[in-house]
Scaffold this motif. Structure first.
Motif, short mmCIF file in Angstrom:
data_model
loop_
_atom_site.label_atom_id
_atom_site.label_comp_id
_atom_site.label_asym_id
_atom_site.label_seq_id
_atom_site.Cartn_x
_atom_site.Cartn_y
_atom_site.Cartn_z
N ASP A 32 25.38 49.89 13.52
CA ASP A 32 25.85 50.81 14.47
C ASP A 32 27.34 50.03 15.00
OD1 ASP A 32 23.91 52.45 14.01
OD2 ASP A 32 22.91 52.05 15.81
N ASP A 33 27.11 48.86 15.60
CA ASP A 33 28.03 48.17 16.25
C ASP A 33 29.38 48.12 15.15
OD1 ASP A 33 27.13 48.23 18.67
OD2 ASP A 33 26.37 46.32 18.42
N TYR A 34 28.87 47.49 13.91
CA TYR A 34 30.08 47.47 12.89
C TYR A 34 30.90 48.75 12.54
CZ TYR A 34 32.25 46.14 8.47
OH TYR A 34 32.91 45.89 7.64
N VAL A 35 30.03 49.78 12.27
CA VAL A 35 30.69 50.99 12.01
C VAL A 35 31.36 51.39 12.92
CG1 VAL A 35 30.05 53.53 11.57
CG2 VAL A 35 28.67 51.60 10.22
N GLU A 36 31.26 51.39 14.18
CA GLU A 36 31.97 51.83 15.68
C GLU A 36 33.20 50.80 15.43
OE1 GLU A 36 32.17 52.02 20.37
OE2 GLU A 36 30.08 51.37 19.40
N ALA A 86 21.95 46.56 7.57
CA ALA A 86 21.23 48.05 7.40
C ALA A 86 21.22 48.97 8.49
CB ALA A 86 19.70 47.28 6.90
N GLU A 87 21.08 50.08 8.05
CA GLU A 87 21.11 51.42 8.97
C GLU A 87 19.90 51.24 9.65
OE1 GLU A 87 22.35 56.05 8.78
OE2 GLU A 87 22.06 54.95 6.94
N GLY A 88 20.26 51.54 10.93
CA GLY A 88 19.01 51.70 11.80
C GLY A 88 18.91 50.24 12.74
N VAL A 113 24.03 53.97 0.60
CA VAL A 113 23.20 54.55 1.43
C VAL A 113 22.24 53.74 2.31
CG1 VAL A 113 21.42 56.40 1.26
CG2 VAL A 113 23.41 56.46 -0.19
N GLY A 114 22.67 53.82 3.30
CA GLY A 114 21.74 53.10 4.22
C GLY A 114 21.86 51.59 4.36
N ALA A 115 23.15 51.09 3.98
CA ALA A 115 23.53 49.69 4.43
C ALA A 115 25.00 49.65 4.12
CB ALA A 115 22.65 48.61 3.40
N ILE A 116 25.58 48.65 4.59
CA ILE A 116 27.16 48.21 4.39
C ILE A 116 27.40 47.04 4.32
CG2 ILE A 116 27.78 48.20 6.74
CD1 ILE A 116 29.97 50.08 6.07
N VAL A 117 28.04 46.54 3.49
CA VAL A 117 28.55 45.32 3.19
C VAL A 117 29.89 44.74 3.78
CG1 VAL A 117 29.30 43.37 1.41
CG2 VAL A 117 27.35 45.32 1.00
N PRO A 118 29.84 43.88 4.84
CA PRO A 118 31.06 43.66 5.75
C PRO A 118 32.19 42.97 4.83
CG PRO A 118 29.33 43.31 7.14
CD PRO A 118 28.79 43.55 5.57
#
Length: 396
Positions: A218-222, A211-213, A63-68
């Motif tokens: 945003d670029d990574y998720v896209e 971190a989200e925000g 929640v709120g972050a992602i680990v590439p």
């Protein structure tokens, strides 16, 4: 969400669906569980093993972050399978011609299609989403146009298999090729730089997160979403090429005419999805795991000398509705090359029309966990629908 996290909190639990886990993989899982944005618990599938960057086989809700690095560099890697009307007794006695035809028609290893625009329809479905990312990050570039509809190397494969009723299946395993690798490597490095910039200390530098925000998040998720679509289109185009290869054999009189049945299955096993678990909307990372919601059909391959399985998910909540993605490696590629030779490979792939040279010794069945043990460890996660045994394997 703030980009600053408190890294002194207690780790969440880790639910492991096997007793067969080495210390290095267990340590990697504990490090993931200590991240403050992991929700509820971490699940590890029965094929779990140590991986470069992060364990292979975990399911990680954040929640709120992602680990590439937890997603990895073969973004969208997965499986496709479809059943044909052909039966075992309709295949030629010598399958070498079938394998050679597929190898001619589907680029393998580092190869791509000579004409980068060989498939206008497939390229059109995936091209648009990449332009903005590449404009912002020019380093993210690769021969993605020529590689659409190509296999790659390593553990990627194309197989012709027989099920328990001697019906013929096409099964293949591949991902987002060079462009997915570029995207993964780029954002893994960006996440590490973010940790340095924010002076955030982690138990493992490969757990660097976005971190989200933040614009990078945003670029990574896209970019990940694009790579997942590209990987799916890549497999679909290979299916098209394999069917054309088989129809060429029909035209040559080596196979009877055939049709595709209605059983076609597609599943990612290295990817991120927006899902809801244990009361929260989460970003769910499956790295070496497939979705197994109640009723979901999935594909769990063994090694190239073992059985594979078509399964139906049971929707187990503790696994976050997931299951294993295959047998899982028992040893590194380097160790497999030290331990085994070509004679071992020939013995362990007896009866399978496949490469038996030193270039694929690291893919020898003995380098993998026993697929039947993996399946026994996940009876709560899936039911077996079909059992497949390969008769032809194509590897890069």
């Amino acid at each position: 969400m703030s980009t600053h996290h408190n890294h002194s909190h207690a780790p969440v639990p880790v639910k492991v669906f096997t007793d067969d886990i080495d210390e290095a993989a267990a340590r990697q899982l504990q490090n993931v569980a200590a991240l403050p944005f992991v929700h509820h618990h971490v699940a590890a599938m029965p094929d779990v093993h140590w991986g470069l960057g992060a364990t292979i086989g975990p399911v990680i809700p954040t929640v709120g972050a992602i680990v590439p690095a937890a997603v990895g560099v073969d973004i969208g890697c997965g499986m496709n399978a479809l059943r044909l009307s052909l039966r075992a007794d309709q295949l030629p006695d010598n399958l070498a011609g079938l394998r050679a035809q597929i190898e001619r028609d589907v680029p393998v290893g580092f190869a791509g299609h000579p004409d980068g625009r060989w498939c206008e329809a497939g390229l059109g479905r995936v091209a648009a989403g990449l332009k903005r990312i590449q404009a912002k990050y020019p380093v993210i570039d690769a021969r993605w146009q020529s590689q659409l509809g190509s296999l790659g190397g390593g553990n990627h494969f194309i197989e012709l298999c027989l099920d328990e009723s001697d019906r013929v299946w096409i099964m293949l395993h591949s991902g987002s090729r060079g462009i997915g690798n570029r995207i993964g490597q780029f954002f893994i490095e960006q996440a590490r730089r973010e940790m340095e910039r924010l002076d955030i200390r982690l138990p493992d530098r490969d757990l660097a997160y976005l971190a989200e925000g933040s614009a990078l998040f945003d670029d990574y998720v896209e970019a990940v979403d694009w790579a997942q679509h590209y990987a799916l289109e890549n497999r679909r185009q290979m299916v098209r090429l394999i069917l054309a290869a088989l129809r060429h054999q029909v035209a040559q009189g080596r196979l009877p005419d055939f049709s595709v049945t209605d059983e076609a299955i597609e599943c990612h096993h290295n990817y991120v999805a927006h899902e809801h678990h244990y009361g929260r909307d989460v970003l769910l990372t499956r790295k070496g795991a497939i979705r197994a919601r109640k009723g979901d059909l999935g594909i769990i391959p063994g090694s190239m000398g073992a059985r594979s399985y078509i399964v139906r998910g049971k929707g187990d909540p503790e696994s976050f509705c997931s299951c294993a993605h295959g047998a899982g490696r028992r040893m590194s590629r380097a160790e497999a090359k030290r331990r085994f030779n070509r004679a071992d490979l020939a013995a362990q792939t007896e009866g399978v029309e496949c490469r038996k040279d030193k270039g694929v010794i690291d893919e020898i069945p003995g380098a993998y966990k026993d697929i039947d043990t993996v399946m026994a460890n996940q009876t709560a996660l899936v039911d077996v629908v079909h059992t497949l045994k390969q008769v032809v394997t194509v590897k890069g």
